[in-house]
Design a protein around this motif. Sequence first.
Motif, short mmCIF file in Angstrom:
data_model
loop_
_atom_site.label_atom_id
_atom_site.label_comp_id
_atom_site.label_asym_id
_atom_site.label_seq_id
_atom_site.Cartn_x
_atom_site.Cartn_y
_atom_site.Cartn_z
N VAL A 1 14.38 28.51 9.24
CA VAL A 1 14.13 28.49 10.69
C VAL A 1 13.78 27.07 11.19
O VAL A 1 14.34 26.62 12.20
CB VAL A 1 13.05 29.53 11.10
N ALA B 1 19.65 33.11 7.60
CA ALA B 1 19.46 34.25 6.71
C ALA B 1 18.00 34.37 6.30
O ALA B 1 17.48 35.47 6.11
CB ALA B 1 20.33 34.10 5.48
N HIS B 2 17.34 33.27 6.13
CA HIS B 2 15.98 33.32 5.59
C HIS B 2 15.00 32.54 6.47
O HIS B 2 15.38 31.56 7.11
CB HIS B 2 15.96 32.76 4.16
N GLY C 1 9.20 49.70 0.83
CA GLY C 1 10.23 50.32 1.69
C GLY C 1 11.32 50.96 0.85
O GLY C 1 11.75 52.08 1.13
N GLU D 1 15.30 60.90 17.25
CA GLU D 1 15.41 59.45 16.99
C GLU D 1 16.78 59.11 16.41
O GLU D 1 17.39 58.08 16.74
CB GLU D 1 14.29 59.03 16.02
N GLU E 1 0.89 43.72 7.51
CA GLU E 1 1.00 42.99 8.79
C GLU E 1 -0.37 42.48 9.24
O GLU E 1 -0.50 41.36 9.74
CB GLU E 1 1.63 43.90 9.86
N MET F 1 26.71 52.75 10.45
CA MET F 1 25.48 53.48 10.81
C MET F 1 25.67 54.98 10.54
O MET F 1 24.75 55.65 10.04
CB MET F 1 25.11 53.23 12.27
N TRP G 1 25.33 55.54 6.83
CA TRP G 1 23.92 55.47 6.43
C TRP G 1 23.17 56.73 6.88
O TRP G 1 22.42 57.34 6.12
CB TRP G 1 23.25 54.22 7.04
#
Length: 324
Positions: free
Chosen positions: A203, A198-199, A55, A258, A76, A282, A285
């Motif tokens: 969880v 955060a990670h 990415g 978009e 995925e 935003m 960015w």
Amino acid sequence: MTTDKLTDTELALTSAALAGDTGRLYQVAGKLMDEGVAFDELLFDHLLPAERAIGARWEQGDYLIAEEHAATAAIETVISLLAGMFDLPDDGVPVVVTTAEGDDHSLPARASAAHLLFLGYRTTFLGSSVPGSDLKEFLASDQPAVLVLSCTMTSHLLGALSVINAAHAAGIPVVAGGKGFGTDGRWAAVLGADKWVAHHSEVPGAIDEVLGQQQTDRTQTSLPSALQDLVNRRSQILAEAESHLSEEVESVDRRLREEIRVLLGAVEAAILVDGSEVASEMLMWQRRALSAHGYDEFAVARALKRSLQDHDASSAADLIDLSA
Ligand code: B12
């Protein structure tokens, strides 16, 4: 994972992913597991870092969108195939995993679901972007113990709220994660999520914590009326912004369309959480991203601002600061 010097494993994973070669990626992952790499380590120390690095390289312009898409799809798919090794335990704590409504970034949620299944949770992965009303009905009948929610972009915070409200309406607590909730997860608390982490490795602890909390009425956050009004007029605002934009640029392509949607999402989110920085970050960015791809960096923002002003949504329009 650094992108400059790749280890043999990183190189093998990255090249298979970029080639969209799911079979080879599956074999590399399987070999790592044969060598003693645990499933959670494979997920969090190998597959997700590979995605993140790809990415980042795509953002720098090193890879094509098609290559990034191929890699994401391969990673995925392999996570899903590997998750197929684990039986759905009858006696595990039932959890449902999904993304914010409108958020197509399913991969982090998919990884979370695979991880929880590996740990013995009775996990249902709903994929991305289930409409809130549908989700409410599903949760009311399925009654999982916890809903795990992923939100990747702040522009989907309204969609995250819709998931949280749906879960709470069914009396189900929400564990939230992902960059959309802000770096320290501050927006998760504002929206009423029961816990933010955060990670992924945190969880299970968060699930224990929310299940240990005394059952109180779960909060339902409703939209302030000015925001609800904006949401009701979203399609007109978008269409008119697109029409303003078409006066400025040669053609309003899919990307620009978009981007209008992303910026409006961030403006709505800024109003929702009362944090103007959501819109300004935003916008910053977006300016960088648009100019990097040869677009006018302000054209989208100008067009949306005009459309919001036409709709007498002045406080929303003011969140788009064109002088910054
Ligand atoms: C793959 C990808 C896509 C794919 C997603 C496919 C899929 N099946 O998931 C597709 C092509 C659909 C996509 C679409 C878009 N994307 Co995109 N996408 C990415 C990309 C390249 C990788 C995301 C990813 O999976 N990373 C791997 C994950 C695991 O890492 P992570 O994101 O850092 O997640 C960490 C935490 O957030 C956390 N986490 C996340 N969720 C959860 C949940 C829980 C419970 C927990 C505990 C933790 C957790 O876990 C990770 C840490 O281990 C990123 C760029 C990047 N470098 O990340 C952009 C990125 C996220 N996308 C971006 C954008 C803008 C878009 C689009 C608007 C593009 C467009 N102009 O059309 C659309 C929006 C679509 C929509 N409606 O949602 C931007 C967001 C910018 C911003 N300011 O928010 C990014 C950052 C790229 C960029 N810089 O331009 N995207």
